[in-house]
Design a protein around this motif. Sequence first.
Motif, PDB file in Angstrom:
ATOM      1  N   LEU A  98       0.806  -1.212   0.000  1.00 44.31           N
ATOM      2  CA  LEU A  98       0.000   0.000   0.000  1.00 44.31           C
ATOM      3  C   LEU A  98       0.844   1.268   0.000  1.00 44.31           C
ATOM      4  O   LEU A  98       1.804   1.373   0.747  1.00 44.31           O
ATOM      5  CB  LEU A  98      -0.881  -0.038   1.253  1.00 44.31           C
ATOM      6  N   HIS A  99       0.467   2.218  -0.864  1.00 46.39           N
ATOM      7  CA  HIS A  99       1.058   3.555  -0.881  1.00 46.39           C
ATOM      8  C   HIS A  99      -0.073   4.563  -0.756  1.00 46.39           C
ATOM      9  O   HIS A  99      -1.186   4.334  -1.238  1.00 46.39           O
ATOM     10  CB  HIS A  99       1.789   3.821  -2.198  1.00 46.39           C
ATOM     11  N   TRP A 140      -2.053   0.528  -4.881  1.00 46.03           N
ATOM     12  CA  TRP A 140      -1.171  -0.619  -4.686  1.00 46.03           C
ATOM     13  C   TRP A 140       0.102  -0.383  -5.462  1.00 46.03           C
ATOM     14  O   TRP A 140       0.099   0.263  -6.515  1.00 46.03           O
ATOM     15  CB  TRP A 140      -1.830  -1.901  -5.183  1.00 46.03           C
ATOM     16  N   SER A 141       1.205  -0.943  -4.978  1.00 51.03           N
ATOM     17  CA  SER A 141       2.483  -0.918  -5.676  1.00 51.03           C
ATOM     18  C   SER A 141       3.057  -2.327  -5.689  1.00 51.03           C
ATOM     19  O   SER A 141       2.750  -3.135  -4.818  1.00 51.03           O
ATOM     20  CB  SER A 141       3.469   0.029  -4.980  1.00 51.03           C
ATOM     21  N   ASP A 142       3.892  -2.582  -6.702  1.00 53.74           N
ATOM     22  CA  ASP A 142       4.546  -3.886  -6.767  1.00 53.74           C
ATOM     23  C   ASP A 142       5.843  -3.863  -5.965  1.00 53.74           C
ATOM     24  O   ASP A 142       6.151  -2.868  -5.303  1.00 53.74           O
ATOM     25  CB  ASP A 142       4.756  -4.316  -8.227  1.00 53.74           C
ATOM     26  N   HIS A 145       8.016  -0.902  -6.250  1.00 53.77           N
ATOM     27  CA  HIS A 145       7.328   0.350  -5.909  1.00 53.77           C
ATOM     28  C   HIS A 145       6.709   1.030  -7.120  1.00 53.77           C
ATOM     29  O   HIS A 145       6.490   2.235  -7.110  1.00 53.77           O
ATOM     30  CB  HIS A 145       8.259   1.307  -5.145  1.00 53.77           C
ATOM     31  N   ARG A 146       6.412   0.265  -8.160  1.00 51.14           N
ATOM     32  CA  ARG A 146       5.702   0.810  -9.310  1.00 51.14           C
ATOM     33  C   ARG A 146       4.210   0.763  -8.995  1.00 51.14           C
ATOM     34  O   ARG A 146       3.696  -0.258  -8.554  1.00 51.14           O
ATOM     35  CB  ARG A 146       5.986  -0.006 -10.570  1.00 51.14           C
ATOM     36  N   THR A 147       3.532   1.870  -9.242  1.00 53.08           N
ATOM     37  CA  THR A 147       2.104   1.963  -8.947  1.00 53.08           C
ATOM     38  C   THR A 147       1.316   1.038  -9.865  1.00 53.08           C
ATOM     39  O   THR A 147       1.565   0.976 -11.060  1.00 53.08           O
ATOM     40  CB  THR A 147       1.624   3.422  -9.124  1.00 53.08           C
ATOM     41  N   ILE A 148       0.365   0.326  -9.272  1.00 50.09           N
ATOM     42  CA  ILE A 148      -0.551  -0.535 -10.015  1.00 50.09           C
ATOM     43  C   ILE A 148      -1.849   0.254 -10.159  1.00 50.09           C
ATOM     44  O   ILE A 148      -2.494   0.567  -9.155  1.00 50.09           O
ATOM     45  CB  ILE A 148      -0.789  -1.854  -9.251  1.00 50.09           C
TER      46      ILE A 148
END
Length: 161
Positions: A98-99, A140-142, A145-148
């Motif tokens: 989570l971000h 969400w991020s992978d 830290h790339r945003t999904i």
Amino acid sequence: MAAEQDSAGGERLASDRVFGVIGGLLLLLGLVYLVRSFLPGGSDTGAGPAPAAAAVPALSIVSPSAGAELAQPAAVELDAGTALVAGPTGWTAEGRHLHLFAGGTELMATAAEMQHLGGTRYRWTLPRLPAGETTLRLAWSDERHRTIPEGASPTVPVRLR
């Protein structure tokens, strides 16, 4: 080993012919695999359809509501759509973490900042942020830290004091 003459007058052993046939079969097998990987269904083994990827849980900001004025430290109550677990990459669920985006600031909750409220609801106490108008959004991020984009919450405009 038996030898025979090739068209150029040189000798060709029976083992050369066997290795040539094996090499040809391996090339044919590789070509079949390559073609199947580009067909719909990928490299399906014939065991039925591939399982669908797990749906990305939808995130929502329960509180604050749009237009709220927040004293700091501010808290965000959220519904993660799934249970979260504190891990080395933040609060995680099914390989995602989570971000929170507060204007131009991207945050990950520490273990001390997140409180489980029951079910899939949590309260995230934010660190002090610049005062003024901003927006809040969860995503969400992978693992990199790339945003999904799937499952991200709608943006909520707020004012921080």
